[in-house]
Design a protein around this motif. Sequence first.
Motif, short mmCIF file in Angstrom:
data_model
loop_
_atom_site.label_atom_id
_atom_site.label_comp_id
_atom_site.label_asym_id
_atom_site.label_seq_id
_atom_site.Cartn_x
_atom_site.Cartn_y
_atom_site.Cartn_z
N PHE A 1 0.83 -1.21 0.00
CA PHE A 1 0.00 0.00 0.00
C PHE A 1 0.86 1.26 0.00
CE2 PHE A 1 -3.47 -2.81 1.17
CZ PHE A 1 -4.46 -2.31 0.33
N MET A 2 2.02 1.16 0.65
CA MET A 2 2.93 2.33 0.62
C MET A 2 3.40 2.58 -0.81
SD MET A 2 5.08 1.83 4.10
CE MET A 2 6.46 2.83 3.61
N GLN A 3 3.67 1.48 -1.53
CA GLN A 3 4.09 1.61 -2.94
C GLN A 3 2.95 2.20 -3.77
OE1 GLN A 3 7.27 1.47 -2.50
NE2 GLN A 3 7.67 0.30 -4.32
N LEU A 4 1.72 1.79 -3.44
CA LEU A 4 0.55 2.33 -4.15
C LEU A 4 0.48 3.84 -3.94
CD1 LEU A 4 -2.35 1.96 -5.51
CD2 LEU A 4 -3.21 1.84 -3.19
N ARG A 5 0.73 4.28 -2.72
CA ARG A 5 0.69 5.70 -2.39
C ARG A 5 1.74 6.47 -3.20
NH1 ARG A 5 2.93 9.02 1.38
NH2 ARG A 5 1.59 10.72 1.98
N GLU B 1 1.82 9.78 -10.26
CA GLU B 1 0.78 9.92 -11.28
C GLU B 1 0.06 11.27 -11.17
OE1 GLU B 1 -0.87 5.39 -12.10
OE2 GLU B 1 -1.67 6.55 -10.45
N ASP B 2 -0.19 11.68 -9.91
CA ASP B 2 -1.01 12.88 -9.69
C ASP B 2 -0.22 14.18 -9.79
OD1 ASP B 2 -3.08 11.20 -9.25
OD2 ASP B 2 -3.01 11.30 -7.06
N MET B 3 1.10 14.10 -9.74
CA MET B 3 1.91 15.31 -9.70
C MET B 3 2.17 15.80 -11.13
SD MET B 3 3.47 17.42 -7.67
CE MET B 3 3.38 16.57 -6.14
N GLY C 1 15.62 9.73 -11.36
CA GLY C 1 15.73 8.53 -12.20
C GLY C 1 16.08 8.84 -13.64
N THR C 2 16.64 7.85 -14.31
CA THR C 2 16.96 8.03 -15.73
C THR C 2 15.79 7.60 -16.61
OG1 THR C 2 18.10 5.94 -15.51
CG2 THR C 2 19.48 7.87 -15.86
N GLU C 3 14.89 6.83 -16.02
CA GLU C 3 13.77 6.34 -16.83
C GLU C 3 12.70 7.43 -16.91
OE1 GLU C 3 13.09 3.08 -14.34
OE2 GLU C 3 14.23 1.69 -15.57
N ILE D 1 8.73 4.53 -14.66
CA ILE D 1 8.84 4.57 -13.19
C ILE D 1 7.52 4.12 -12.57
CG2 ILE D 1 9.12 6.11 -11.20
CD1 ILE D 1 11.18 7.68 -12.89
N ILE D 2 6.41 4.63 -13.12
CA ILE D 2 5.09 4.25 -12.60
C ILE D 2 4.86 2.75 -12.80
CG2 ILE D 2 2.59 4.51 -13.00
CD1 ILE D 2 3.15 7.50 -13.53
N LYS D 3 5.27 2.26 -13.96
CA LYS D 3 5.11 0.83 -14.27
C LYS D 3 5.90 -0.03 -13.25
CE LYS D 3 5.44 -2.02 -18.32
NZ LYS D 3 6.03 -2.10 -19.65
N ASN D 4 7.12 0.41 -12.95
CA ASN D 4 7.93 -0.33 -11.97
C ASN D 4 7.30 -0.32 -10.59
OD1 ASN D 4 9.78 -0.88 -13.92
ND2 ASN D 4 11.20 0.75 -13.34
N PHE D 5 6.77 0.85 -10.20
CA PHE D 5 6.09 0.94 -8.90
C PHE D 5 4.85 0.05 -8.89
CE2 PHE D 5 8.36 4.98 -7.89
CZ PHE D 5 8.80 4.60 -6.64
#
Lengths: 312, 191
Positions: free
Chosen positions: A26-30, A36-38, A268-270, A275-279
């Motif tokens: 859930f922390m990762q979800l946050r 995503e929201d920023m 990050g370099t990505e 980055i979102i996909k990895n999270f």
Amino acid sequence: MENNIDDIIGTAVIFIMGFIFFFYGFMQLRRKRLIEDMPTSTVRGLALGLVELQGVARPSIILRSPITLTECCVYEYKVEQYCEHRKDDKWVTVAYGNSFKVPFYLEDKTGKVKICPEEAEMLWSDRLSYITGGFRKQIPDFLTTFLEKNGIKYRSWLGTKKFRFTERYFLEGEPIYVLGTAVPENEQSLEVDKQCLIQRLEELKSDPQWIKQIDTNQDGYISQEEWDKAVAQIESELLSSAIKDSSLDNASGIKICKANSEEVFIIGTENQHLIIKNFSWDMLKYLLGGPLLSLGALGYILWRLKGMGFFN
Amino acid sequence: MVISVMLWLVLIFVALGIIIYAVAIYNGLVRLSRNIEKAWANIDVILKQRRDEIPKLVKTCEGYMQYEQDTLEKITAARTFCIQAKTVAETAQKEAQLSSLLRQLFAVAENYPSLKADQTFLQLQQRISYLENQIADRRELYNDSVNNYNIRIHQIPDMFVARLCGFSDKELFNITDTERKDVDIDFNLPK
């Protein structure tokens, strides 16, 4: 009986870990939702507080990665040695270093802003990940040079010891993503400049050409006077480079760093989508893996207890 | 016995999952909503800075542009309307009119070589252009924040939490082409 209890306690720890993984998911979800929201800001439109930026990396001083000697903006390296014991073979870190105290710049089409990477979560891949050496094997020259310079003994009685070299860096002009806190620059920047100077001097100290150049009387020995003169010269070079930077810098007076009020500082370099996909993958792994681990552990505990006659 | 305990554990995980997820959604929506307020405050700071530069600009131009009094008066009036604007839409409209008038003034200034050579005027022109670029960047950021929020509150499952907690759509900082061109200012200023 004692073995059974040890087993059950061990499995109970796994059961609790399953819950911890579940909450970590859930922390990762946050964090994923935060990215995503920023919305992505431009350097020119930068305001104080948590910001997301995308641009290319620019150095404040050109650094050289210690192992491959690549010119870069920021680097991190690690050298591990393989230690063989009877039961416990493991990699032991024998050298580690980074340039996180030296700031670099993020530049977009509207300007550039200083990034202080200390305490950042760096999302970058290994540029060098190399296992070499061992029984009747040779280590490439550029790696032996590094080992010798750092005083690491690598020869063994039949060949060399086994090492793993890892190096990561951002090249100049490479696209980067930053999610961090924009804060006004204060006296801390002087401290950072000092770090730049130390870093630069450390680099130059290993350059025989430079040593020869500062040895003005050519006696093969660097006197205190010669050294002070060389340091003053480097200091003035850094200062003029900083003045040049600040005149180009639209966000002068602001830097991006880790603030106490915000828990995230990602560099990050990505790109953002990767980055979102990895999270997302991380989140799924923990959200599903955690409960499965707990369920498995509980099933095992109950089965053992049943075997011990608890449910008869 | 074993199976029922396992089932209970599955139920606990599912219930915990739903509760934590709902809390995460709620917190996410609160954060998005606060982001919009912050983005708006960040635009407002720059808009205020631009408004503060206008009296200086008008004063500098007055000495050179005797035949352009109408434009200068329009700018002063537009500035007053901007200060009085209350909603995002109203502010967007009034600020667009002010920007349009300023562009018109800078275009007219080309006909006054002595004004163009005035250092104060040049500095003010540069400063206002820089502020306008900053406004454009921050407006984009504000609109992105609003867009993210508006999408979230209409998406499943966020929609359920948003409806339950009364989150509603927010206004974008939109400037239409007509607003950009429309520079007719009504001079009925409040007494």
